[in-house]
Design a protein around this motif. Structure first.
Motif, PDB file in Angstrom:
ATOM      1  N   LYS A 391     -12.027 112.534  45.922  1.00  0.00           N
ATOM      2  CA  LYS A 391     -11.424 111.205  45.791  1.00  0.00           C
ATOM      3  C   LYS A 391     -10.595 110.855  47.019  1.00  0.00           C
ATOM      4  CE  LYS A 391     -10.688 107.606  43.011  1.00  0.00           C
ATOM      5  NZ  LYS A 391      -9.613 106.837  43.609  1.00  0.00           N
ATOM      6  N   ALA A 392      -9.956 111.841  47.627  1.00  0.00           N
ATOM      7  CA  ALA A 392      -9.195 111.600  48.848  1.00  0.00           C
ATOM      8  C   ALA A 392     -10.124 111.249  50.006  1.00  0.00           C
ATOM      9  CB  ALA A 392      -8.351 112.832  49.203  1.00  0.00           C
ATOM     10  N   VAL A 393     -11.286 111.884  50.045  1.00  0.00           N
ATOM     11  CA  VAL A 393     -12.278 111.570  51.084  1.00  0.00           C
ATOM     12  C   VAL A 393     -12.782 110.144  50.905  1.00  0.00           C
ATOM     13  CG1 VAL A 393     -14.537 112.171  52.019  1.00  0.00           C
ATOM     14  CG2 VAL A 393     -12.945 113.992  51.338  1.00  0.00           C
ATOM     15  N   ILE A 394     -13.000 109.734  49.663  1.00  0.00           N
ATOM     16  CA  ILE A 394     -13.441 108.372  49.381  1.00  0.00           C
ATOM     17  C   ILE A 394     -12.378 107.364  49.805  1.00  0.00           C
ATOM     18  CG2 ILE A 394     -13.977 106.739  47.515  1.00  0.00           C
ATOM     19  CD1 ILE A 394     -15.195 109.161  46.010  1.00  0.00           C
ATOM     20  N   VAL A 446      -4.106 120.546  33.439  1.00  0.00           N
ATOM     21  CA  VAL A 446      -5.416 119.906  33.568  1.00  0.00           C
ATOM     22  C   VAL A 446      -5.238 118.578  34.295  1.00  0.00           C
ATOM     23  CG1 VAL A 446      -7.407 118.974  32.363  1.00  0.00           C
ATOM     24  CG2 VAL A 446      -6.216 120.983  31.450  1.00  0.00           C
ATOM     25  N   PHE A 447      -5.948 118.411  35.406  1.00  0.00           N
ATOM     26  CA  PHE A 447      -5.892 117.175  36.191  1.00  0.00           C
ATOM     27  C   PHE A 447      -7.232 116.457  36.091  1.00  0.00           C
ATOM     28  CE2 PHE A 447      -2.356 119.494  37.758  1.00  0.00           C
ATOM     29  CZ  PHE A 447      -1.469 118.580  38.325  1.00  0.00           C
ATOM     30  N   ALA A 448      -7.164 115.131  36.012  1.00  0.00           N
ATOM     31  CA  ALA A 448      -8.390 114.342  35.902  1.00  0.00           C
ATOM     32  C   ALA A 448      -9.251 114.478  37.151  1.00  0.00           C
ATOM     33  CB  ALA A 448      -8.039 112.876  35.669  1.00  0.00           C
ATOM     34  N   HIS A 449     -10.558 114.466  36.947  1.00  0.00           N
ATOM     35  CA  HIS A 449     -11.514 114.497  38.051  1.00  0.00           C
ATOM     36  C   HIS A 449     -12.459 113.299  37.930  1.00  0.00           C
ATOM     37  CE1 HIS A 449     -14.300 116.066  41.052  1.00  0.00           C
ATOM     38  NE2 HIS A 449     -15.286 115.731  40.228  1.00  0.00           N
ATOM     39  N   PRO A 450     -12.686 112.559  39.007  1.00  0.00           N
ATOM     40  CA  PRO A 450     -12.095 112.744  40.330  1.00  0.00           C
ATOM     41  C   PRO A 450     -10.756 112.021  40.452  1.00  0.00           C
ATOM     42  CG  PRO A 450     -13.747 111.031  40.443  1.00  0.00           C
ATOM     43  CD  PRO A 450     -13.748 111.527  39.015  1.00  0.00           C
ATOM     44  N   SER A 451      -9.817 112.644  41.110  1.00  0.00           N
ATOM     45  CA  SER A 451      -8.530 112.010  41.410  1.00  0.00           C
ATOM     46  C   SER A 451      -7.927 112.716  42.614  1.00  0.00           C
ATOM     47  CB  SER A 451      -7.577 112.106  40.219  1.00  0.00           C
ATOM     48  OG  SER A 451      -7.199 113.451  39.986  1.00  0.00           O
ATOM     49  N   VAL A 452      -7.157 111.968  43.386  1.00  0.00           N
ATOM     50  CA  VAL A 452      -6.473 112.576  44.533  1.00  0.00           C
ATOM     51  C   VAL A 452      -5.478 113.628  44.035  1.00  0.00           C
ATOM     52  CG1 VAL A 452      -5.089 112.140  46.600  1.00  0.00           C
ATOM     53  CG2 VAL A 452      -6.742 110.428  45.839  1.00  0.00           C
ATOM     54  N   GLY A 453      -4.939 113.402  42.822  1.00  0.00           N
ATOM     55  CA  GLY A 453      -3.954 114.316  42.262  1.00  0.00           C
ATOM     56  C   GLY A 453      -4.456 115.720  42.009  1.00  0.00           C
ATOM     57  N   GLU A 454      -5.757 115.917  42.038  1.00  0.00           N
ATOM     58  CA  GLU A 454      -6.295 117.273  41.867  1.00  0.00           C
ATOM     59  C   GLU A 454      -5.766 118.235  42.929  1.00  0.00           C
ATOM     60  OE1 GLU A 454     -10.670 117.496  40.503  1.00  0.00           O
ATOM     61  OE2 GLU A 454     -10.503 115.554  41.506  1.00  0.00           O
ATOM     62  N   ILE A 455      -5.308 117.672  44.059  1.00  0.00           N
ATOM     63  CA  ILE A 455      -4.788 118.527  45.128  1.00  0.00           C
ATOM     64  C   ILE A 455      -3.543 119.285  44.659  1.00  0.00           C
ATOM     65  CG2 ILE A 455      -3.282 116.810  46.202  1.00  0.00           C
ATOM     66  CD1 ILE A 455      -5.527 119.371  48.053  1.00  0.00           C
ATOM     67  N   ILE A 456      -2.828 118.720  43.681  1.00  0.00           N
ATOM     68  CA  ILE A 456      -1.626 119.380  43.168  1.00  0.00           C
ATOM     69  C   ILE A 456      -2.004 120.641  42.393  1.00  0.00           C
ATOM     70  CG2 ILE A 456       0.335 119.131  41.589  1.00  0.00           C
ATOM     71  CD1 ILE A 456       0.492 116.212  42.448  1.00  0.00           C
ATOM     72  N   LYS A 457      -3.031 120.547  41.576  1.00  0.00           N
ATOM     73  CA  LYS A 457      -3.518 121.750  40.869  1.00  0.00           C
ATOM     74  C   LYS A 457      -4.006 122.782  41.887  1.00  0.00           C
ATOM     75  CE  LYS A 457      -6.919 123.344  37.454  1.00  0.00           C
ATOM     76  NZ  LYS A 457      -6.014 123.818  36.383  1.00  0.00           N
ATOM     77  N   GLU A 458      -4.718 122.287  42.909  1.00  0.00           N
ATOM     78  CA  GLU A 458      -5.294 123.200  43.902  1.00  0.00           C
ATOM     79  C   GLU A 458      -4.215 123.937  44.684  1.00  0.00           C
ATOM     80  OE1 GLU A 458      -8.618 125.094  45.125  1.00  0.00           O
ATOM     81  OE2 GLU A 458      -8.639 123.382  43.752  1.00  0.00           O
ATOM     82  N   ILE A 459      -3.114 123.239  45.021  1.00  0.00           N
ATOM     83  CA  ILE A 459      -2.047 123.914  45.766  1.00  0.00           C
ATOM     84  C   ILE A 459      -1.344 124.927  44.866  1.00  0.00           C
ATOM     85  CG2 ILE A 459      -0.120 122.324  45.288  1.00  0.00           C
ATOM     86  CD1 ILE A 459      -0.918 123.857  48.724  1.00  0.00           C
TER      87      ILE A 459
END
Length: 470
Positions: A391-394, A446-459
């Protein structure tokens, strides 16, 4: 004429009107004194109008760079008067909303200048508030009270050798009503205000030069954050010069231009904006009539916003705390609760988000990496590119990164985000930090996909050594 209130609020800005509403809800009879317009700097000359300008700038840049989204780019045409008109519509709508809320909560509004009086026949204690009016035929009023909350805000700080004239040497206030876009403009100061206006003016077509005395712009943030903004602004055409210290003898202000000596050479600009910070509005409040302690014009308060006169409180920009609207709001709530003898939760300033609305956006919370090092705090830094998130790439090609500083136990100490929706995503980290969530707990949510906020789970996953997408 004399009137009696439980509490009088001096200043109807963000902190002032929140304090008034809260105290009214808690049972106090409240008055607000505001000499200009309700909403204060944030609504009328700061946060809100600049974000309206930034939205216009974003649309301009999106149209110019539409090929990033598979669309033929177009150079838009616009009239500055229309952009200002749109800004004014937003401001007026929000101001009407504040007036409605104060009326709804039965808060009396005085549109005049407040002066805090010393002990007098009106009150044995300092704190009665005199309200005077521009209309000399209108009789001044005395508001006798049990408590006072000083919420007078701040104003742009001047350089002594470059005073504001509203024509060539401008403040951020002056930019709110600029009729024409200057062809070439210097911004003195590369802090938050400076880089936001560099983003705006560059999009509007100015040739912008930012002059910063420190070794990098955004000196209150980490170097990698500043470098990302520096790179983005430079690529868009903004000239940035750091380590520049202007001197009085190097300033040549004329009727239609200003010459500045930079690195030994004189460069001429149509206008210059001085954005070196803000100064507390305490000079004309009459606080010399009280025992309120001040340090260089800044009011000293305790953790409950009380001054050295226990019935006089101060919140927001007139104190030494961060000059942010959301800080003023929290301090207003704390002061109101304490006035009512409740036990308010103290504000942990490390949990306050800091937002910069450039392109890309920047948001941070907690101490910077450098501050943690200076305090000899044991921590580990985890950093991921936003390009790992679809989502961040988009949104903008995945520009930017997230950085998390955690303790050996996994506690969140601080974080920075550069990229799409950073100023919204930081709220999630603010909540996590307030709730004392760990990196493990971030990784487990649990973070919604796709969302830029997924980066928070990833970090969070990365901090636990189990990242999935990097």
């Amino acid at each position: 004429m004399t009137k009696n209130y439980d509490t009088v609020i001096v200043g109807g800005g963000t902190g002032g009107y929140v304090a008034a509403i809260k105290l009214s809800q808690l049972g106090h009879q409240v008055a607000v004194v505001e000499k200009n317009r309700l909403g204060g700097t944030c609504l009328n000359k700061g946060c809100i109008p600049t974000k309206s300008f930034l939205k216009s700038a974003e649309v301009i840049n999106t149209m110019k760079n539409a090929e990033l989204y598979g669309i033929t780019p177009h150079k838009p045409s616009f009239e500055m008067a229309n952009i200002i008109s749109q800004k004014d519509k937003v401001v007026n709508k929000m101001q009407t909303g504040i007036k409605y809320l104060l009326d709804k909560n039965k808060v009396d509004i005085y549109e005049g200048t407040a002066t805090v009086l010393g002990p007098s026949l009106f009150s044995p204690l300092a704190g009665a508030v005199s309200v005077s009016y521009e209309d000399e035929e209108k009789e001044s009023e005395i508001l006798v009270n049990d408590f006072v909350v000083i919420a007078a805000g701040s104003k742009p700080a001047e350089l002594p050798f470059m005073p504001f004239d509203g024509e060539i040497v401008l403040s951020s206030d002056d930019l709110m009503y600029m009729e024409d876009i200057p062809k070439k403009i210097a911004i003195v100061g590369g802090g938050v205000i400076g880089v936001e206006f560099a983003t705006i003016l560059n999009a509007f077509g100015s040739e912008v030069t930012v002059l910063e005395a420190a070794e990098h712009i955004l000196p209150a943030e980490d170097k990698d954050v500043a470098q990302a903004v520096h790179k983005s602004l430079s690529e868009s055409g903004v000239i940035i010069k750091t380590g520049v210290k202007l001197e009085a003898e190097g300033i040549d202000i004329k009727k239609d231009s200003v010459g500045l000596v930079i690195d030994g050479n004189t460069e001429v600009f149509d206008k210059a904006v001085v954005a070196i910070g803000r100064k507390a509005n305490t000079e004309e409040l009459g606080l010399q009539n009280t025992k309120v302690k001040m340090d260089h014009g800044v009011i000293e308060v305790n953790e409950f916003q009380q001054t050295s006169e226990s019935h006089i409180y101060a919140i927001g920009d007139v104190t030494s705390s961060q000059q942010l609207a959301h800080v003023a709001i929290e301090e207003a709530l704390i002061a109101a609760e304490h006035i009512m003898d409740n036990n308010p939760l103290q504000l942990n300033y490390d949990n306050v988000p800091r937002c910069i609305y450039t392109s890309p956006e920047v948001a941070s919370i907690g101490p910077t990496t450098q501050q943690l090092k200076e305090k000899n705090t044991e921590f580990k830094t985890h950093k991921l590119p936003l390009s790992a998130i679809a989502k961040a790439v988009i949104e903008d090609g995945g520009e930017g990164f997230i950085k998390l500083n955690v303790s050996p136990e996994g506690d969140i100490l601080g974080a920075s985000i550069v990229g799409a929706h950073a100023t919204e995503l930081i709220n999630q980290l603010s909540l996590a930090k307030f709730m004392d969530a760990s990196a493990l707990e971030l990784s487990s949510a649990v973070f919604a996909h796709p969302s830029v906020g997924e980066i928070i789970k990833e970090i969070g996953l990365d901090a636990e050594g189990i990242a999935i997408h990097v």
